[in-house]
Design a protein around this motif. Structure first.
Motif, PDB file in Angstrom:
ATOM      1  N   HIS A 199       0.839  -1.201   0.000  1.00 37.75           N
ATOM      2  CA  HIS A 199       0.000   0.000   0.000  1.00 37.75           C
ATOM      3  C   HIS A 199       0.878   1.256   0.000  1.00 37.75           C
ATOM      4  O   HIS A 199       1.797   1.387   0.803  1.00 37.75           O
ATOM      5  CB  HIS A 199      -0.908   0.009   1.235  1.00 37.75           C
ATOM      6  N   GLY A 200       0.597   2.148  -0.929  1.00 37.03           N
ATOM      7  CA  GLY A 200       1.334   3.397  -1.009  1.00 37.03           C
ATOM      8  C   GLY A 200       2.619   3.329  -1.797  1.00 37.03           C
ATOM      9  O   GLY A 200       3.246   4.366  -2.041  1.00 37.03           O
ATOM     10  N   ALA A 201       3.019   2.128  -2.219  1.00 36.12           N
ATOM     11  CA  ALA A 201       4.264   1.989  -2.975  1.00 36.12           C
ATOM     12  C   ALA A 201       4.054   2.438  -4.419  1.00 36.12           C
ATOM     13  O   ALA A 201       2.945   2.369  -4.960  1.00 36.12           O
ATOM     14  CB  ALA A 201       4.752   0.545  -2.955  1.00 36.12           C
ATOM     15  N   VAL A 202       5.125   2.888  -5.041  1.00 36.39           N
ATOM     16  CA  VAL A 202       5.083   3.245  -6.459  1.00 36.39           C
ATOM     17  C   VAL A 202       4.782   1.985  -7.269  1.00 36.39           C
ATOM     18  O   VAL A 202       5.297   0.905  -6.992  1.00 36.39           O
ATOM     19  CB  VAL A 202       6.425   3.859  -6.902  1.00 36.39           C
ATOM     20  N   ASP A 203       3.930   2.143  -8.265  1.00 37.24           N
ATOM     21  CA  ASP A 203       3.566   1.023  -9.129  1.00 37.24           C
ATOM     22  C   ASP A 203       3.676   1.489 -10.577  1.00 37.24           C
ATOM     23  O   ASP A 203       2.875   2.289 -11.046  1.00 37.24           O
ATOM     24  CB  ASP A 203       2.138   0.569  -8.816  1.00 37.24           C
ATOM     25  N   HIS A 204       4.702   0.996 -11.285  1.00 40.91           N
ATOM     26  CA  HIS A 204       4.990   1.464 -12.632  1.00 40.91           C
ATOM     27  C   HIS A 204       4.140   0.779 -13.705  1.00 40.91           C
ATOM     28  O   HIS A 204       4.278   1.100 -14.886  1.00 40.91           O
ATOM     29  CB  HIS A 204       6.463   1.252 -12.963  1.00 40.91           C
ATOM     30  N   ARG A 205       3.279  -0.147 -13.321  1.00 41.17           N
ATOM     31  CA  ARG A 205       2.480  -0.860 -14.304  1.00 41.17           C
ATOM     32  C   ARG A 205       1.383   0.033 -14.888  1.00 41.17           C
ATOM     33  O   ARG A 205       1.041   1.067 -14.321  1.00 41.17           O
ATOM     34  CB  ARG A 205       1.861  -2.102 -13.667  1.00 41.17           C
ATOM     35  N   GLU A 206       0.825  -0.414 -16.022  1.00 43.63           N
ATOM     36  CA  GLU A 206      -0.300   0.293 -16.619  1.00 43.63           C
ATOM     37  C   GLU A 206      -1.533   0.137 -15.728  1.00 43.63           C
ATOM     38  O   GLU A 206      -1.673  -0.859 -15.015  1.00 43.63           O
ATOM     39  CB  GLU A 206      -0.601  -0.276 -18.008  1.00 43.63           C
ATOM     40  N   ASP A 207      -2.457   1.095 -15.813  1.00 42.28           N
ATOM     41  CA  ASP A 207      -3.650   1.039 -14.973  1.00 42.28           C
ATOM     42  C   ASP A 207      -4.446  -0.245 -15.195  1.00 42.28           C
ATOM     43  O   ASP A 207      -4.975  -0.841 -14.251  1.00 42.28           O
ATOM     44  CB  ASP A 207      -4.547   2.254 -15.240  1.00 42.28           C
ATOM     45  N   TRP A 208      -4.533  -0.706 -16.459  1.00 41.78           N
ATOM     46  CA  TRP A 208      -5.329  -1.899 -16.739  1.00 41.78           C
ATOM     47  C   TRP A 208      -4.683  -3.184 -16.221  1.00 41.78           C
ATOM     48  O   TRP A 208      -5.349  -4.228 -16.125  1.00 41.78           O
ATOM     49  CB  TRP A 208      -5.599  -2.021 -18.246  1.00 41.78           C
ATOM     50  N   GLU A 209      -3.382  -3.092 -15.870  1.00 44.18           N
ATOM     51  CA  GLU A 209      -2.701  -4.261 -15.316  1.00 44.18           C
ATOM     52  C   GLU A 209      -2.955  -4.429 -13.828  1.00 44.18           C
ATOM     53  O   GLU A 209      -2.658  -5.478 -13.255  1.00 44.18           O
ATOM     54  CB  GLU A 209      -1.186  -4.142 -15.539  1.00 44.18           C
ATOM     55  N   LYS A 210      -3.481  -3.404 -13.184  1.00 41.50           N
ATOM     56  CA  LYS A 210      -3.684  -3.406 -11.740  1.00 41.50           C
ATOM     57  C   LYS A 210      -5.097  -3.876 -11.407  1.00 41.50           C
ATOM     58  O   LYS A 210      -6.009  -3.740 -12.214  1.00 41.50           O
ATOM     59  CB  LYS A 210      -3.447  -1.997 -11.183  1.00 41.50           C
ATOM     60  N   SER A 211      -5.269  -4.401 -10.213  1.00 45.14           N
ATOM     61  CA  SER A 211      -6.590  -4.853  -9.784  1.00 45.14           C
ATOM     62  C   SER A 211      -6.737  -4.640  -8.283  1.00 45.14           C
ATOM     63  O   SER A 211      -5.861  -5.021  -7.503  1.00 45.14           O
ATOM     64  CB  SER A 211      -6.786  -6.339 -10.109  1.00 45.14           C
ATOM     65  N   SER A 212      -7.840  -4.038  -7.910  1.00 42.93           N
ATOM     66  CA  SER A 212      -8.140  -3.863  -6.488  1.00 42.93           C
ATOM     67  C   SER A 212      -9.145  -4.897  -6.007  1.00 42.93           C
ATOM     68  O   SER A 212      -9.505  -4.929  -4.829  1.00 42.93           O
ATOM     69  CB  SER A 212      -8.695  -2.453  -6.238  1.00 42.93           C
ATOM     70  N   GLN A 213      -9.608  -5.736  -6.932  1.00 40.20           N
ATOM     71  CA  GLN A 213     -10.610  -6.750  -6.605  1.00 40.20           C
ATOM     72  C   GLN A 213      -9.952  -8.121  -6.471  1.00 40.20           C
ATOM     73  O   GLN A 213      -8.813  -8.338  -6.872  1.00 40.20           O
ATOM     74  CB  GLN A 213     -11.682  -6.792  -7.698  1.00 40.20           C
ATOM     75  N   LYS A 214     -10.698  -9.053  -5.906  1.00 37.63           N
ATOM     76  CA  LYS A 214     -10.263 -10.441  -5.813  1.00 37.63           C
ATOM     77  C   LYS A 214     -11.292 -11.314  -6.528  1.00 37.63           C
ATOM     78  O   LYS A 214     -12.255 -11.772  -5.919  1.00 37.63           O
ATOM     79  CB  LYS A 214     -10.122 -10.869  -4.354  1.00 37.63           C
ATOM     80  N   PRO A 215     -11.093 -11.523  -7.824  1.00 40.85           N
ATOM     81  CA  PRO A 215     -12.053 -12.335  -8.579  1.00 40.85           C
ATOM     82  C   PRO A 215     -11.982 -13.807  -8.168  1.00 40.85           C
ATOM     83  O   PRO A 215     -11.020 -14.242  -7.514  1.00 40.85           O
ATOM     84  CB  PRO A 215     -11.601 -12.135 -10.025  1.00 40.85           C
TER      85      PRO A 215
END
Length: 237
Positions: A199-215
């Motif tokens: 949490h709060g760390a820099v994340d250089h990935r594209e927005d579509w590569e990230k997920s806040s959900q747990k499918p």
């Protein structure tokens, strides 16, 4: 707080093969390694097409999203020689990536086989894991060359991996930073672990590569790979 281990870790008792993605999984997405590779891909696109930087990057990201990797798009549409592309884009300085003794110890403690499954090249996987000080822990590195340049998340790539290394997915676990890359392994019977940045760390990935959900195809989520592996190996009280 990480929201990993929402249910019984006893599921890992059946695991005899531990499979790890490389980029942004074995090292965190706040590392500068992926931005360095990303910039090299853009430079390759500029040289190949004679485009300005913004246009080259837009085309690069279009191929990445549609085909799984920029390289897959270039092969499909322009018959690019993959060896040349991979050599160029992975020719980076890895010295900023510090060895990770805690990760080394955590992976070493896992019972059974350990393998890397990456959309990167074999040379990149070997050099990067060596920089981390963990290369000696892995039986092998299944790289994009071994997948005939068909990247994750394709089911065929995982099937090739299972066949090449005689892996039983029902006795295996997959650790990966991109949620859609866990769909095929879960469908194949693997335990799946989504590795997120802290949490709060820099994340250089594209927005579509990230997920806040747990499918549903993600069994576990963690933002602390070392801590997760240690907890997996801690006998129940």
């Amino acid at each position: 707080m990480p929201h990993d281990l929402p249910h019984d870790l006893a599921a890992f008792r059946r695991v005899d093969t531990w499979v790890f993605d490389l980029d942004n999984t074995l090292y965190p997405p706040d590392s500068d390694l992926w931005p360095l590779i990303d910039a090299r891909i853009t430079a390759y696109m500029i040289a190949m097409f004679g485009l300005d930087g913004i246009s080259a990057r837009a085309l690069q990201k279009h191929y990445y999203r549609v085909y799984g990797t920029t390289l897959a798009g270039l092969i499909r549409e322009y018959d690019v020689k993959p060896e040349e592309f991979l050599h160029f884009v992975h020719d980076i300085d890895r010295s900023s990536l510090a060895p990770n003794p805690a990760l080394e110890q955590a992976i070493d403690a896992l019972p059974g086989r350990k393998l890397v499954l990456t959309n990167g090249s074999h040379a990149h996987a070997l050099a990067t894991s060596k920089q981390l000080g963990i290369d000696h822990l892995f039986e092998d590195f299944f790289a994009i060359e071994h997948a005939d340049y068909l990247p994750k998340p394709a089911l065929q790539t995982f099937q090739r991996f299972f066949e090449r290394h005689d892996v039983d997915p029902a006795k295996s676990a997959m650790f990966e930073d991109m949620v859609h890359n866990l769909e095929a392994p879960h469908a194949s019977g693997m335990l799946t672990v989504l590795v997120r940045p802290r949490h709060g760390a820099v994340d250089h990935r594209e927005d579509w590569e990230k997920s806040s959900q747990k499918p549903p195809h993600v069994d576990f989520v963690t933002d602390d790979l070392v801590g997760f592996l240690r907890r997996v190996m801690t006998p129940p009280a």
